[in-house]
Design a protein around this motif. Structure first.
Motif, PDB file in Angstrom:
ATOM      1  N   ARG A  19      -0.784  25.246 -19.014  1.00  0.00           N
ATOM      2  CA  ARG A  19      -1.144  23.815 -18.999  1.00  0.00           C
ATOM      3  C   ARG A  19      -2.061  23.487 -20.183  1.00  0.00           C
ATOM      4  NH1 ARG A  19       0.984  19.312 -16.440  1.00  0.00           N
ATOM      5  NH2 ARG A  19      -0.623  17.716 -16.167  1.00  0.00           N
ATOM      6  N   HIS A  20      -2.991  24.389 -20.457  1.00  0.00           N
ATOM      7  CA  HIS A  20      -3.889  24.196 -21.596  1.00  0.00           C
ATOM      8  C   HIS A  20      -3.099  24.163 -22.897  1.00  0.00           C
ATOM      9  CE1 HIS A  20      -7.382  24.611 -24.215  1.00  0.00           C
ATOM     10  NE2 HIS A  20      -6.856  25.709 -24.736  1.00  0.00           N
ATOM     11  N   THR A  23      -1.259  20.915 -23.218  1.00  0.00           N
ATOM     12  CA  THR A  23      -2.180  19.835 -23.596  1.00  0.00           C
ATOM     13  C   THR A  23      -2.505  19.890 -25.090  1.00  0.00           C
ATOM     14  OG1 THR A  23      -3.132  19.910 -21.366  1.00  0.00           O
ATOM     15  CG2 THR A  23      -4.410  18.784 -23.065  1.00  0.00           C
ATOM     16  N   LYS A  26       0.504  18.579 -26.917  1.00  0.00           N
ATOM     17  CA  LYS A  26       0.570  17.122 -26.776  1.00  0.00           C
ATOM     18  C   LYS A  26      -0.361  16.436 -27.779  1.00  0.00           C
ATOM     19  CE  LYS A  26      -0.375  13.295 -23.613  1.00  0.00           C
ATOM     20  NZ  LYS A  26      -0.975  12.872 -22.322  1.00  0.00           N
ATOM     21  N   LEU A 144       3.685  16.170 -19.086  1.00  0.00           N
ATOM     22  CA  LEU A 144       2.626  15.388 -19.751  1.00  0.00           C
ATOM     23  C   LEU A 144       3.193  14.174 -20.484  1.00  0.00           C
ATOM     24  CD1 LEU A 144       0.489  18.326 -21.243  1.00  0.00           C
ATOM     25  CD2 LEU A 144      -0.101  16.860 -19.303  1.00  0.00           C
TER      26      LEU A 144
END
Length: 464
Positions: A19-20, A23, A26, A144
């Motif tokens: 997830r990091h 991010t 993104k 995301l």
């Protein structure tokens, strides 16, 4: 910028870290960068795949396969739910993972019944780490709000020779990758590629060797003419020494290709030894950054030698090596002796790390991986009779220390400082090797002196 980013096993160790990473991607995407991301397997997955395959090839226990599949399924399901917060994308990703796990289970059961594990089978089994990770990374990015798709290394155009376990890309790969990936290089999509794995001309899965995901990123970066290739690690960049040995070691802001190559071959595990060869050929800068402190600039690897007040950039250590000393009066003046030594070792599959030979020609010293020692000694003894080679002796209790820096080239007194420092510390040097490039001075010391040697040399050249 057009950037190819590679994320290692520590960076994608579990769902939270994936997830990091998503991010991070993104953020770079929203800043207008064209991105391709290369991912490794989740932490520990490849080791688990290989150890399980080896175990079941020997004991044939299908129950062991079932247990492993249950464990690896839970690991990846947990990662999906931690990395993705959209139920539809969770469902889609889970379906892909289930298909892959079913294939893997069948392959492992097949190995149980066959009772053998070939190099081709090992590549096929070990490829599942990355093939399970890539859909999760891509799904996390999509959750995301950023469009993403994933491809295997082979699907992206990396075509290799048939050297399973340590395959090399064919030259045509670069055009194939460019053709397949260029349409995806725009600001509306983030493409995820499996690192480490490729395929040969017959479409059979091959691998680029352990830590080969860096190599994958470099090949892809060269093919799409990236502005930079970023290797995301768990460290700030290339260090002046291993911080576990030298706590005061510092990250290097910039190093040259030649320095990075020397460091990768001589113990600096931040880079895969072949990683930057495609980057060198295509003159693409490589940056090593810390996934967990992304604001830190990291180390930039560039073509030109970087002026520095320190002629020595880094001091590295190689453990788990062994020294072979080949000696005999019959070697003196005998044409082809060295060629026979190297040929016999090559035929036995032994890699030579260092070589040193005195001008008398009566002695030749070699450093090899410790686990190849018995094979190497047997090969040399088999090649020569006692009239030429009097003895082949070996020593396991040694390490190699390498002092690396492009600034050493043409700078008088560097060797003097190295060996004077060691002499003051009463550290005995067993063997010395220095190439004509003068970018590296390597020497062998006893294992008990190795850590102290690295520390005192680091202090000497960094004035600490």
């Amino acid at each position: 910028m057009r950037i190819v980013m590679k994320f290692g096993g520590t960076s994608v160790a579990n769902g939270e870290k994936i997830r990091h990473v998503a991010t991070l991607l993104k953020g770079f995407h929203e800043n207008g960068h064209e991105l391709i991301a290369v991912t490794s397997a989740l932490g520990g997955t490849t080791d688990g795949l290989l150890s399980t395959a080896k175990d079941v090839s020997k004991n044939g226990k299908v129950s062991l396969v079932k247990e492993f599949i249950a464990d690896i399924t839970k690991t990846h399901y947990d990662a999906i739910h931690a990395a993705i917060d959209d139920e539809n994308i969770i469902s889609e990703t889970t379906e892909v993972i289930d298909v892959r796990l079913d294939e893997l289970e069948k392959a492992l059961i097949g190995i149980c019944y066959l009772g053998e594990l070939t190099p081709r089978s090992i590549d096929y089994i070990s490829s599942y780490g990355e093939r399970l990770a890539a859909p999760i990374v891509s799904g996390s990015i999509r959750s995301l709000g950023i469009d993403s798709k994933w491809l295997t290394g082979g699907e992206s155009g990396i075509i290799t020779d048939g050297n399973y376990g340590n395959a090399l890309p064919l030259e045509k790969s670069y055009e194939l990758i460019k053709e397949k990936l260029s349409p995806l290089l725009n600001c509306s999509i983030v493409t995820i590629i499996t690192g480490f794995i490729a395929e040969n001309e017959d479409g059979i899965i091959t691998t680029l060797g352990r830590s080969g995901s860096d190599f994958s990123a470099s090949i892809i970066g060269a093919a799409v003419q990236a502005d930079e290739i970023w290797l995301w690690k768990e460290v700030h960049g290339i260090m002046t020494s291993d911080p576990k040995i030298v706590p005061e070691a510092k990250p290097l802001a910039q190093v040259s290709y030649i320095e990075a190559m020397e460091l990768s071959y001589f113990g600096a595990k931040v880079l895969h030894p072949r990683t930057i060869e495609p980057a060198i050929k295509h003159k693409i800068p490589v940056r090593v950054k810390n996934t967990f402190e992304p604001s830190f600039e990291g180390t930039l690897i560039v073509a030109d030698q970087v002026p520095s007040q320190n002629v020595v950039k880094a001091v590295t250590l190689i453990k788990k090596v062994a020294l072979i000393n080949i000696c005999g009066a019959g070697m003196m003046g005998t044409i082809g002796t060295a060629a026979r030594v190297f040929t016999s070792l090559a035929n036995a599959g032994v890699n030579i790390i260092m070589i040193s030979q005195g001008s008398s020609e009566a002695n030749m010293s070699l450093v090899i991986d410790e686990d190849q020692l018995e094979t190497a000694v047997a090969a040399v003894r088999c090649e020569f009779n006692r009239n030429v080679v009097g003895d082949v002796v070996f020593d396991r209790d040694i390490c190699v220390v390498a002092v690396v820096g492009a600034g050493m080239d043409g700078t008088p007194g560097v060797s003097g400082r190295v060996f004077s420092t060691l002499g003051r510390e009463k550290i005995n040097v067993i063997m010395i090797s220095q190439g004509s490039s003068q970018h590296n001075i390597s020497f062998v010391v006893s294992s008990r002196d190795a850590i102290n040697a690295v520390r005192v040399l680091h202090r000497e050249f960094y004035n600490l």
